[in-house]
Design a protein around this motif. Structure first.
Motif, mmCIF file in Angstrom:
data_model
loop_
_atom_site.group_PDB
_atom_site.id
_atom_site.type_symbol
_atom_site.label_atom_id
_atom_site.label_comp_id
_atom_site.label_asym_id
_atom_site.label_seq_id
_atom_site.Cartn_x
_atom_site.Cartn_y
_atom_site.Cartn_z
ATOM 1 N N LEU A 277 0.823 -1.217 0.000
ATOM 2 C CA LEU A 277 0.000 0.000 0.000
ATOM 3 C C LEU A 277 0.857 1.267 0.000
ATOM 4 N N ARG B 17 2.386 6.014 4.143
ATOM 5 C CA ARG B 17 1.169 6.638 4.661
ATOM 6 C C ARG B 17 1.487 7.906 5.430
ATOM 7 N N SER C 11 -6.253 -8.291 -3.954
ATOM 8 C CA SER C 11 -6.398 -7.304 -2.888
ATOM 9 C C SER C 11 -5.938 -7.863 -1.542
#
Length: 185
Positions: A23, A26, A61
């Protein structure tokens, strides 16, 4: 700001998959501690809490069913009596049961925290506002990841987060800091 005795805390997608390296980078490293402060305050006050989990339709995913990514992060495990909602799209209100639960319990005010700011948090807050709920989003109790805009320009997670919150504030939700929300109690 005045919080109602039944203001509901909606915690979105605090699942193990959010920690997957794919991902990327962040923002807001203290988001979890802010979410947990709110969760603790809600539990102590006996206010309703709803936990939302994403189950992807895409096999690649981190939220594909029946793998560890869909499981709650340990600190965010629901307690008995706290509702749980499964979703397959970003907007938690697309599961009509969420609106039904809130309406059945005469809840008009919701606090939305979790991830991803510009995805599930924003889409759920937009729908909640459009459905007539008073939506509150603590900016420091959600986070997102670096990404590119439509034109391919790289954007930092901080930029994406700020734009998403800017989209929400005023029209769909009230955006504020967790400390201000806790002080309003």
């Amino acid at each position: 700001m005045h919080l109602h005795s039944n203001t509901t805390l909606i915690i979105i997608d605090m699942q193990q998959g959010m920690n997957h390296p794919k991902l990327g980078r962040r923002n807001n490293p203290d988001a979890e501690s802010q979410m947990l402060a709110l969760l603790q305050a809600w539990r102590q006050a006996g206010r309703p809490v709803i936990h939302v989990r994403h189950f992807s339709r895409s096999p690649d995913s981190v939220f594909w069913p029946e793998q560890s990514g869909v499981e709650y992060q340990p600190a965010f495990m629901p307690l008995p009596g706290e509702r749980e909602l499964r979703k397959q799209v970003p907007d938690a209100f697309s599961a009509r049961v969420l609106q039904q639960w809130l309406r059945d319990d005469a809840i008009t005010q919701v606090v939305i925290v979790g991830v991803i700011t510009n995805n599930s948090v924003e889409s759920t807050a937009r729908s909640g506002g459009n459905l007539g709920f008073e939506v509150i989003v603590p900016h420091d109790a959600c986070y997102t990841f670096d990404g590119a805009d439509f034109f391919g320009t790289p954007r930092t997670a901080e930029e994406v987060h700020g734009m998403s919150l800017g989209n929400l504030h005023g029209e769909y939700a009230t955006v504020l800091a967790t400390r201000d929300l806790l002080a309003a109690d």
